[in-house]
Design a protein around this motif. Structure first.
Motif, PDB file in Angstrom:
ATOM      1  N   GLY A 103       0.554  -1.242   0.018  1.00 34.65           N
ATOM      2  CA  GLY A 103      -0.112   0.472  -0.438  1.00 34.65           C
ATOM      3  C   GLY A 103       0.756   1.166  -0.090  1.00 34.65           C
ATOM      4  O   GLY A 103       2.019   1.161   0.655  1.00 34.65           O
ATOM      5  N   GLU A 104       0.368   2.300  -1.105  1.00 36.38           N
ATOM      6  CA  GLU A 104       1.263   3.700  -1.193  1.00 36.38           C
ATOM      7  C   GLU A 104       1.898   4.253   0.715  1.00 36.38           C
ATOM      8  O   GLU A 104       2.420   4.661   0.481  1.00 36.38           O
ATOM      9  CB  GLU A 104       0.477   4.717  -1.691  1.00 36.38           C
ATOM     10  N   ALA A 105       0.066   3.899   1.510  1.00 35.94           N
ATOM     11  CA  ALA A 105       1.245   4.934   2.776  1.00 35.94           C
ATOM     12  C   ALA A 105       1.830   4.667   3.168  1.00 35.94           C
ATOM     13  O   ALA A 105       3.081   4.699   4.058  1.00 35.94           O
ATOM     14  CB  ALA A 105      -0.742   5.051   3.511  1.00 35.94           C
ATOM     15  N   GLU A 106       1.720   2.961   3.225  1.00 37.07           N
ATOM     16  CA  GLU A 106       3.444   2.257   4.040  1.00 37.07           C
ATOM     17  C   GLU A 106       4.524   2.152   3.166  1.00 37.07           C
ATOM     18  O   GLU A 106       5.600   2.232   3.800  1.00 37.07           O
ATOM     19  CB  GLU A 106       2.800   0.623   3.850  1.00 37.07           C
ATOM     20  N   VAL A 107       4.472   2.437   2.176  1.00 36.34           N
ATOM     21  CA  VAL A 107       5.623   1.950   1.437  1.00 36.34           C
ATOM     22  C   VAL A 107       6.490   3.684   1.334  1.00 36.34           C
ATOM     23  O   VAL A 107       8.041   3.885   1.672  1.00 36.34           O
ATOM     24  CB  VAL A 107       4.854   2.224  -0.367  1.00 36.34           C
ATOM     25  N   ARG A 108       5.197   4.490   1.832  1.00 39.61           N
ATOM     26  CA  ARG A 108       5.944   6.483   2.171  1.00 39.61           C
ATOM     27  C   ARG A 108       6.662   6.033   3.267  1.00 39.61           C
ATOM     28  O   ARG A 108       7.315   6.605   3.163  1.00 39.61           O
ATOM     29  CB  ARG A 108       4.933   7.406   1.614  1.00 39.61           C
ATOM     30  N   ARG A 109       6.224   5.569   3.867  1.00 40.47           N
ATOM     31  CA  ARG A 109       6.749   5.721   5.997  1.00 40.47           C
ATOM     32  C   ARG A 109       7.968   5.451   5.571  1.00 40.47           C
ATOM     33  O   ARG A 109       8.711   6.054   5.700  1.00 40.47           O
ATOM     34  CB  ARG A 109       5.791   4.917   6.927  1.00 40.47           C
ATOM     35  N   ARG A 110       8.707   3.951   4.484  1.00 38.45           N
ATOM     36  CA  ARG A 110       9.009   3.213   4.356  1.00 38.45           C
ATOM     37  C   ARG A 110      10.410   4.184   3.910  1.00 38.45           C
ATOM     38  O   ARG A 110      11.414   3.737   4.182  1.00 38.45           O
ATOM     39  CB  ARG A 110       9.015   2.031   4.336  1.00 38.45           C
ATOM     40  N   VAL A 111      10.414   4.421   2.898  1.00 37.48           N
ATOM     41  CA  VAL A 111      11.193   4.856   2.045  1.00 37.48           C
ATOM     42  C   VAL A 111      11.527   6.514   3.093  1.00 37.48           C
ATOM     43  O   VAL A 111      12.940   6.582   2.748  1.00 37.48           O
ATOM     44  CB  VAL A 111      10.390   5.370   0.215  1.00 37.48           C
ATOM     45  N   LYS A 112      10.640   6.774   3.224  1.00 36.69           N
ATOM     46  CA  LYS A 112      10.920   7.997   4.555  1.00 36.69           C
ATOM     47  C   LYS A 112      11.878   8.312   5.359  1.00 36.69           C
ATOM     48  O   LYS A 112      13.091   8.725   5.948  1.00 36.69           O
ATOM     49  CB  LYS A 112       9.954   9.131   5.085  1.00 36.69           C
ATOM     50  N   ALA A 113      12.221   6.911   5.941  1.00 35.07           N
ATOM     51  CA  ALA A 113      12.492   6.283   7.181  1.00 35.07           C
ATOM     52  C   ALA A 113      13.729   5.770   7.148  1.00 35.07           C
ATOM     53  O   ALA A 113      14.918   5.589   7.103  1.00 35.07           O
ATOM     54  CB  ALA A 113      11.874   5.156   8.001  1.00 35.07           C
ATOM     55  N   MET A 114      14.110   4.711   5.639  1.00 36.74           N
ATOM     56  CA  MET A 114      15.099   4.424   4.770  1.00 36.74           C
ATOM     57  C   MET A 114      15.450   4.517   3.659  1.00 36.74           C
ATOM     58  O   MET A 114      16.708   3.498   3.732  1.00 36.74           O
ATOM     59  CB  MET A 114      14.474   2.162   5.008  1.00 36.74           C
TER      60      MET A 114
END
Length: 146
Positions: A103-114
């Motif tokens: 899901g896009e929200a989870e992917v964006r969270r991961r990208v922002k963090a890592m």
């Protein structure tokens, strides 16, 4: 069998492969190849242009050779956004396309963090262009704890 694993950055493509591939299988993962060719302590996802040019050439050679062994070996290939030409080639090879998309929200969270900030544009492109163009998520599962 050729498994083409696609999905946005930080979706869990490598994790999906780790949970499905066997030790005798072949895995073609650009990030792992870059890490193997980079100097000690290199970032897992941030590579300079010279290294990327070398790794892309090695990846093309690895794919070409792997295609010759699909009758005896399972090959897992990460291809984030295969072009229509690449998708047609994979279809000719009877590849199984696996889309990992939590899901896009989870992917964006991961990208922002890592990941590097530039990866946010790749996420936007994947969701706005690539996914709309015919990719359908086959899994919304996460394959490791993030």
């Amino acid at each position: 069998m050729l498994y083409v694993v696609t999905g946005p950055p930080a979706a869990g493509k490598s994790s999906w492969i780790r949970s499905h591939a066997k030790p005798v299988d072949v895995v073609i993962d650009l990030d792992l190849m870059a890490l193997a060719m980079a100097g000690p302590g290199a970032d897992h996802h941030d590579h300079d242009d010279t290294l990327l040019a070398i790794v892309h050439a090695a990846r093309r050679a690895a794919i070409a050779e792997a295609e010759r062994h699909l009758d005896t070996t399972d090959v897992y290939l990460i291809h984030t956004m295969p072009s229509p030409k690449a998708r047609a080639k994979y279809k000719r090879l009877n590849a199984r396309i696996i889309t990992v998309d939590p899901g896009e929200a989870e992917v964006r969270r991961r990208v922002k963090a890592m990941r590097q900030p530039a990866m946010e544009a790749v996420v936007t492109r994947w969701y706005s262009d690539y996914r709309k163009g015919g990719s359908r998520p086959l899994t919304r599962q996460t394959y490791r704890q993030w």
